[in-house]
Design a protein around this motif. Sequence first.
Motif, mmCIF file in Angstrom:
data_model
loop_
_atom_site.group_PDB
_atom_site.id
_atom_site.type_symbol
_atom_site.label_atom_id
_atom_site.label_comp_id
_atom_site.label_asym_id
_atom_site.label_seq_id
_atom_site.Cartn_x
_atom_site.Cartn_y
_atom_site.Cartn_z
ATOM 1 N N LEU A 160 0.813 -1.212 0.000
ATOM 2 C CA LEU A 160 0.000 0.000 0.000
ATOM 3 C C LEU A 160 0.847 1.263 0.000
ATOM 4 C CD1 LEU A 160 -2.847 -1.033 2.461
ATOM 5 C CD2 LEU A 160 -2.996 -0.760 -0.023
ATOM 6 N N SER A 161 2.023 1.219 0.616
ATOM 7 C CA SER A 161 2.876 2.407 0.621
ATOM 8 C C SER A 161 3.534 2.627 -0.735
ATOM 9 C CB SER A 161 3.941 2.289 1.712
ATOM 10 O OG SER A 161 4.843 1.250 1.411
ATOM 11 N N ALA A 162 3.585 1.607 -1.566
ATOM 12 C CA ALA A 162 4.181 1.753 -2.897
ATOM 13 C C ALA A 162 3.173 2.318 -3.894
ATOM 14 C CB ALA A 162 4.690 0.401 -3.387
ATOM 15 N N GLY A 163 1.938 2.435 -3.483
ATOM 16 C CA GLY A 163 0.887 2.936 -4.373
ATOM 17 C C GLY A 163 0.958 4.447 -4.549
ATOM 18 N N PRO A 164 -0.072 5.014 -5.148
ATOM 19 C CA PRO A 164 -0.077 6.462 -5.385
ATOM 20 C C PRO A 164 -0.092 7.238 -4.071
ATOM 21 C CG PRO A 164 -2.187 5.485 -5.980
ATOM 22 C CD PRO A 164 -1.272 4.365 -5.631
ATOM 23 N N LYS A 165 0.584 8.362 -4.070
ATOM 24 C CA LYS A 165 0.670 9.213 -2.892
ATOM 25 C C LYS A 165 -0.474 10.217 -2.902
ATOM 26 C CE LYS A 165 4.693 7.400 -1.929
ATOM 27 N NZ LYS A 165 4.508 6.017 -2.142
ATOM 28 N N VAL A 166 -0.713 10.834 -1.764
ATOM 29 C CA VAL A 166 -1.775 11.832 -1.657
ATOM 30 C C VAL A 166 -1.488 13.007 -2.587
ATOM 31 C CG1 VAL A 166 -2.884 13.463 -0.089
ATOM 32 C CG2 VAL A 166 -2.324 11.190 0.707
ATOM 33 N N GLY A 167 -0.237 13.372 -2.722
ATOM 34 C CA GLY A 167 0.142 14.484 -3.579
ATOM 35 C C GLY A 167 -0.169 14.236 -5.053
ATOM 36 N N ASP A 168 -0.306 12.972 -5.452
ATOM 37 C CA ASP A 168 -0.644 12.666 -6.835
ATOM 38 C C ASP A 168 -2.053 13.103 -7.187
ATOM 39 O OD1 ASP A 168 1.843 11.520 -6.970
ATOM 40 O OD2 ASP A 168 1.115 9.451 -6.842
ATOM 41 N N TYR A 169 -2.892 13.244 -6.175
ATOM 42 C CA TYR A 169 -4.283 13.624 -6.405
ATOM 43 C C TYR A 169 -4.553 15.068 -6.022
ATOM 44 C CZ TYR A 169 -4.930 8.660 -6.955
ATOM 45 O OH TYR A 169 -4.836 7.380 -7.390
ATOM 46 N N LYS A 170 -3.505 15.843 -5.851
ATOM 47 C CA LYS A 170 -3.637 17.231 -5.448
ATOM 48 C C LYS A 170 -4.232 18.036 -6.604
ATOM 49 C CE LYS A 170 -0.981 20.842 -3.235
ATOM 50 N NZ LYS A 170 0.343 21.230 -2.777
#
Length: 65
Positions: free
Chosen positions: A33-43
């Motif tokens: 799960l940590s290797a998935g998309p980061k919160v900043g990717d959806y900013k």
Amino acid sequence: MMKKWLYPIADWVSTKRGIWITIIVWLVLIIGLSAGPKVGDYKVSNFQSLPDEAASMIADDNFVW
């Protein structure tokens, strides 16, 4: 009702082998799960939830930073 299916799971996890398998599964899940998309990717940039004529928007425009 819920206890009937929970007892076999608790019995299995409380064994030595079950403990290690549970720890390994949790670690794999955490790493996966940590290797998935980061919160900043959806900013979203330039997002304005209020209309320009809202009192808070007018106050923000008039505020000197």
